[in-house]
Every structure is written in C-alpha cells, then in structure tokens.
Design a protein around this motif. Structure first.
Motif, PDB file in Angstrom:
ATOM      1  N   THR A  16       0.823  -1.204   0.000  1.00 18.79           N
ATOM      2  CA  THR A  16       0.000   0.000   0.000  1.00 18.79           C
ATOM      3  C   THR A  16       0.861   1.259   0.000  1.00 18.79           C
ATOM      4  N   PRO A  17       0.596   2.198  -0.911  1.00 15.96           N
ATOM      5  CA  PRO A  17       1.337   3.460  -0.890  1.00 15.96           C
ATOM      6  C   PRO A  17       0.935   4.304   0.316  1.00 15.96           C
ATOM      7  N   GLU A  18       1.822   5.204   0.733  1.00 15.90           N
ATOM      8  CA  GLU A  18       1.523   6.121   1.845  1.00 15.90           C
ATOM      9  C   GLU A  18       2.158   7.463   1.536  1.00 15.90           C
ATOM     10  N   GLY A  19       1.348   8.524   1.636  1.00 14.63           N
ATOM     11  CA  GLY A  19       1.885   9.863   1.413  1.00 14.63           C
ATOM     12  C   GLY A  19       2.553   9.967   0.062  1.00 14.63           C
ATOM     13  N   ARG A  20       3.797  10.452   0.062  1.00 10.39           N
ATOM     14  CA  ARG A  20       4.513  10.642  -1.203  1.00 10.39           C
ATOM     15  C   ARG A  20       5.194   9.380  -1.710  1.00 10.39           C
ATOM     16  N   TRP A  21       5.156   8.290  -0.933  1.00 12.63           N
ATOM     17  CA  TRP A  21       5.847   7.052  -1.306  1.00 12.63           C
ATOM     18  C   TRP A  21       4.912   6.086  -2.031  1.00 12.63           C
ATOM     19  N   ARG A  22       5.441   5.439  -3.053  1.00  8.83           N
ATOM     20  CA  ARG A  22       4.685   4.417  -3.779  1.00  8.83           C
ATOM     21  C   ARG A  22       4.731   3.092  -3.014  1.00  8.83           C
ATOM     22  N   GLY A  23       3.844   2.172  -3.367  1.00 11.52           N
ATOM     23  CA  GLY A  23       3.819   0.842  -2.762  1.00 11.52           C
ATOM     24  C   GLY A  23       4.243  -0.221  -3.751  1.00 11.52           C
ATOM     25  N   LEU A  24       4.469  -1.425  -3.258  1.00  9.86           N
ATOM     26  CA  LEU A  24       4.905  -2.540  -4.103  1.00  9.86           C
ATOM     27  C   LEU A  24       3.862  -2.926  -5.140  1.00  9.86           C
ATOM     28  N   LYS A  25       2.577  -2.627  -4.868  1.00 11.15           N
ATOM     29  CA  LYS A  25       1.521  -3.012  -5.818  1.00 11.15           C
ATOM     30  C   LYS A  25       1.693  -2.325  -7.168  1.00 11.15           C
ATOM     31  N   ASP A  26       2.469  -1.237  -7.213  1.00 15.92           N
ATOM     32  CA  ASP A  26       2.758  -0.572  -8.488  1.00 15.92           C
ATOM     33  C   ASP A  26       3.696  -1.409  -9.359  1.00 15.92           C
ATOM     34  N   PHE A  27       4.342  -2.428  -8.756  1.00 14.66           N
ATOM     35  CA  PHE A  27       5.338  -3.218  -9.470  1.00 14.66           C
ATOM     36  C   PHE A  27       5.034  -4.712  -9.494  1.00 14.66           C
ATOM     37  N   ILE A  28       4.453  -5.224  -8.400  1.00 15.23           N
ATOM     38  CA  ILE A  28       4.250  -6.667  -8.251  1.00 15.23           C
ATOM     39  C   ILE A  28       2.768  -6.930  -8.005  1.00 15.23           C
ATOM     40  N   ASP A  29       2.156  -7.649  -8.932  1.00 11.76           N
ATOM     41  CA  ASP A  29       0.730  -7.952  -8.819  1.00 11.76           C
ATOM     42  C   ASP A  29       0.542  -9.453  -8.625  1.00 11.76           C
ATOM     43  N   LEU A  30       1.006  -9.936  -7.469  1.00  8.88           N
ATOM     44  CA  LEU A  30       0.858 -11.355  -7.147  1.00  8.88           C
ATOM     45  C   LEU A  30       0.190 -11.467  -5.785  1.00  8.88           C
ATOM     46  N   PRO A  31      -0.916 -12.173  -5.697  1.00  8.69           N
ATOM     47  CA  PRO A  31      -1.557 -12.343  -4.384  1.00  8.69           C
ATOM     48  C   PRO A  31      -0.772 -13.331  -3.521  1.00  8.69           C
ATOM     49  N   GLY A  32      -0.804 -13.111  -2.198  1.00 10.92           N
ATOM     50  CA  GLY A  32      -0.255 -14.081  -1.274  1.00 10.92           C
ATOM     51  C   GLY A  32       1.235 -14.034  -1.057  1.00 10.92           C
ATOM     52  N   VAL A  33       1.936 -13.011  -1.566  1.00  8.70           N
ATOM     53  CA  VAL A  33       3.367 -12.887  -1.277  1.00  8.70           C
ATOM     54  C   VAL A  33       3.584 -11.752  -0.285  1.00  8.70           C
ATOM     55  N   TYR A  34       4.582 -11.932   0.561  1.00  9.86           N
ATOM     56  CA  TYR A  34       4.872 -10.972   1.620  1.00  9.86           C
ATOM     57  C   TYR A  34       6.353 -10.635   1.628  1.00  9.86           C
ATOM     58  N   VAL A  35       6.656  -9.445   2.095  1.00  9.37           N
ATOM     59  CA  VAL A  35       8.039  -8.981   2.168  1.00  9.37           C
ATOM     60  C   VAL A  35       8.787  -9.768   3.243  1.00  9.37           C
ATOM     61  N   ALA A  36       9.990 -10.197   2.912  1.00 12.86           N
ATOM     62  CA  ALA A  36      10.869 -10.879   3.870  1.00 12.86           C
ATOM     63  C   ALA A  36      12.028  -9.926   4.166  1.00 12.86           C
ATOM     64  N   GLY A  37      11.889  -9.116   5.209  1.00 13.44           N
ATOM     65  CA  GLY A  37      12.881  -8.085   5.503  1.00 13.44           C
ATOM     66  C   GLY A  37      12.454  -6.782   4.865  1.00 13.44           C
ATOM     67  N   ARG A  38      12.881  -5.677   5.435  1.00 12.68           N
ATOM     68  CA  ARG A  38      12.436  -4.379   4.949  1.00 12.68           C
ATOM     69  C   ARG A  38      13.591  -3.607   4.330  1.00 12.68           C
ATOM     70  N   LEU A  39      13.241  -2.603   3.572  1.00 10.65           N
ATOM     71  CA  LEU A  39      14.197  -1.668   2.994  1.00 10.65           C
ATOM     72  C   LEU A  39      13.487  -0.324   2.983  1.00 10.65           C
ATOM     73  N   ASP A  40      14.104   0.682   3.584  1.00 11.69           N
ATOM     74  CA  ASP A  40      13.472   2.000   3.687  1.00 11.69           C
ATOM     75  C   ASP A  40      13.095   2.542   2.312  1.00 11.69           C
ATOM     76  N   ALA A  41      12.103   3.428   2.275  1.00  9.98           N
ATOM     77  CA  ALA A  41      11.648   4.017   1.013  1.00  9.98           C
ATOM     78  C   ALA A  41      12.774   4.763   0.306  1.00  9.98           C
ATOM     79  N   ASP A  42      13.689   5.372   1.078  1.00  8.12           N
ATOM     80  CA  ASP A  42      14.774   6.135   0.450  1.00  8.12           C
ATOM     81  C   ASP A  42      16.014   5.283   0.184  1.00  8.12           C
ATOM     82  N   SER A  43      15.880   3.964   0.325  1.00  9.21           N
ATOM     83  CA  SER A  43      16.949   3.032  -0.033  1.00  9.21           C
ATOM     84  C   SER A  43      16.499   2.247  -1.262  1.00  9.21           C
ATOM     85  N   GLU A  44      17.470   1.696  -1.972  1.00  3.35           N
ATOM     86  CA  GLU A  44      17.191   0.982  -3.217  1.00  3.35           C
ATOM     87  C   GLU A  44      17.744  -0.434  -3.132  1.00  3.35           C
ATOM     88  N   GLY A  45      17.364  -1.252  -4.095  1.00  4.44           N
ATOM     89  CA  GLY A  45      18.013  -2.536  -4.249  1.00  4.44           C
ATOM     90  C   GLY A  45      17.179  -3.731  -3.862  1.00  4.44           C
TER      91      GLY A  45
END
Length: 178
Positions: A16-45
């Motif tokens: 889900t996007p929040e404020g000025r940041w985009r969310g993963l749904k803009d890139f990955i449209d797969l149901p039932g997958v979850y993030v394993a570990g986080r990466l800040d919005a201002d970090s890449e990779g």
C-alpha cells in the motif's frame, strides 16, 4: 516461491502506498506474497518476497543473522580510520553494532541512475563503500556511516544471504527457482 525485486528509490516495503511514497503493488501484482525483511523508502536494491512463512522468518528474523550487503555512497572521503571503526562495530544510540565488513570501492560502473538524483555539494567530495552487516536495525547502515562522519547519500542493498541483484534492473522482479 521466492521473488527478487530491485526496489527503486521512493517505494515502500509494503504493497500500500503512503503519502509521497509508492507501494509494491505498483510493481508486483501477485496475491499471497509478503516482504521478507524491509528496505526503507529512500533506499534501493534487493527486496525479497515470499509466500512461505517459514522462509520469510528465516530471511527477516535477526536471530538468523543473515548477511546483507550494501553499496553506500557517502558524503566525504572513506578512509582507513572510518573503515576500521565500521569493521569493529560502532556505538549507536541503541547500543553497539556487531562488527561489519567494510571496504572502500570505486563508484559502481553499471549502476542505474537514481530518480531523483542525490544532492551533491560542490565543496564536499563523495565516495563509495561496501558494507556487509548481519543485523537489521532501523536505518542501521545510515546511522553507522553517520557515526564515523560519513553521511549516507545513496544506499543500495545488493545481497541478502545467498540472494543477490545480479542483473535485475530497477523496478523489475524475478521468481527464484530452486
């Protein structure tokens, strides 16, 4: 299923996007997958996603101390003193970090441009280092480089344990096959 995603700057580690940041749904449209570990919005990779709860725990849980490798562009010149401090571990406001592997490096040759570009000041040089840590505290790499007098300008995670970006372009993802 395990997915490697090259997360661009400005994207949250959630669907889900929040404020000025985009969310993963803009890139990955797969149901039932979850993030394993986080990466800040201002970090890449590299960001890993999975549909396997046990795998998610193994990757994300700090008890497993899975190594994470970062390329860090900092303000200032990386010197032996800073590398030695990072290698020993630095003391942050929430306690000392574990020792890290740190090395100065040339600017990465095949790096995608960041959008927006980092801020650069003409009077202060920038340099790059590779940092490998086994923890995952909030904004840890940024706090570690700041603690040794080298504020982070750009942060790119290139590997988590045995998984790496390889030739994944920014904003793209690929299912890892066993």
């Amino acid at each position: 299923m395990l997915i490697r995603f090259n997360k661009p700057y400005g994207v949250l580690s959630q669907f889900t996007p929040e404020g000025r940041w985009r969310g993963l749904k803009d890139f990955i449209d797969l149901p039932g997958v979850y993030v394993a570990g986080r990466l800040d919005a201002d970090s890449e990779g590299l960001l890993l996603l999975t549909d396997d709860g046990q795998m998610q725990a193994r990757i994300a849980d700090p008890r497993f101390k899975m190594e994470k490798t970062y390329l860090v562009q900092v303000e200032g010149v990386v010197d032996d003193k800073a590398l030695a401090e990072l290698s020993r571990g630095v003391t942050l406001n929430d306690g000392p970090t574990l020792p890290a592997r740190a090395r100065a490096m040339a600017p990465p040759a095949s790096l995608w441009p960041r959008d927006p570009p980092i801020r650069e000041r003409q009077s202060i040089p920038t340099s790059w280092l590779e940092l490998v840590i086994r923890e995952g505290r909030n904004r840890q790499v940024r706090r570690m480089t700041a603690a040794v007098g080298l504020p982070t300008l750009r942060l790119i995670r290139t590997a988590v344990g045995p998984y790496n970006l390889d030739d994944l372009s920014t904003g793209s993802w690929k299912v890892i096959t066993a």
